[in-house]
Design an enzyme around this catalytic site. Sequence first.
Site, PDB file in Angstrom:
ATOM      1  N   GLY A   1      52.195  29.159  72.512  1.00 19.86           N
ATOM      2  CA  GLY A   1      53.419  29.738  73.055  1.00 19.86           C
ATOM      3  C   GLY A   1      53.787  29.174  74.419  1.00 19.86           C
ATOM      4  O   GLY A   1      54.963  29.003  74.729  1.00 19.86           O
ATOM      5  N   ASP A   2      52.780  28.871  75.220  1.00 16.12           N
ATOM      6  CA  ASP A   2      53.011  28.265  76.532  1.00 16.12           C
ATOM      7  C   ASP A   2      53.708  26.913  76.375  1.00 16.12           C
ATOM      8  O   ASP A   2      54.676  26.601  77.081  1.00 16.12           O
ATOM      9  CB  ASP A   2      51.689  28.104  77.279  1.00 16.12           C
ATOM     10  CG  ASP A   2      51.853  27.396  78.601  1.00 16.12           C
ATOM     11  OD1 ASP A   2      52.588  27.908  79.472  1.00 16.12           O
ATOM     12  OD2 ASP A   2      51.252  26.320  78.774  1.00 16.12           O
TER      13      ASP A   2
END
Length: 157
Positions: A39-40
């Site tokens: 997700g980062d």
Amino acid sequence: MKFDKYQMLRDHALAMCVAEGSPVPPTRQLHPIVLAYVGDVVFSMYTRLRLMPTSNKVQVLHDIDAKMVSAVMQCKAMQAIEGELTEEEAQAFHRGRNAKSTVPKSASVAQYRIATGFEALLGYLFLEKQEERLEYILDKSFTIIAQAMQEHFAKLK
């Protein structure tokens, strides 16, 4: 983690990268920190692509991007959208939020945990190929963060 164990895990991971047909495990089986890791990357890429047309100065782009993807700003975005999550999305967020990780000095423990949950949610949506929902959350989060930053810098003038 001891260095010998790290080397063994690294070597195994690299061998898996080279092996053909190594599927990504189901998202429910992935550790929430791995979801947050994915997700980062998703949020960083989205933010950079949205910022790209705004300036041709890399330092300006980097400064804005670094602030936008910070745990403090991700926490603001997540708090604003949390009420809109589906049950599955909320579970992905809670798994990430509750995962144990090292908290940097740039954010409070609560902010960092919420930001980790936010990233886990994005990783979950990306790996589940829920493109429309991912795009909606990315766009809304970007807008929330951009507005918060504008307000912050307006107060400094």
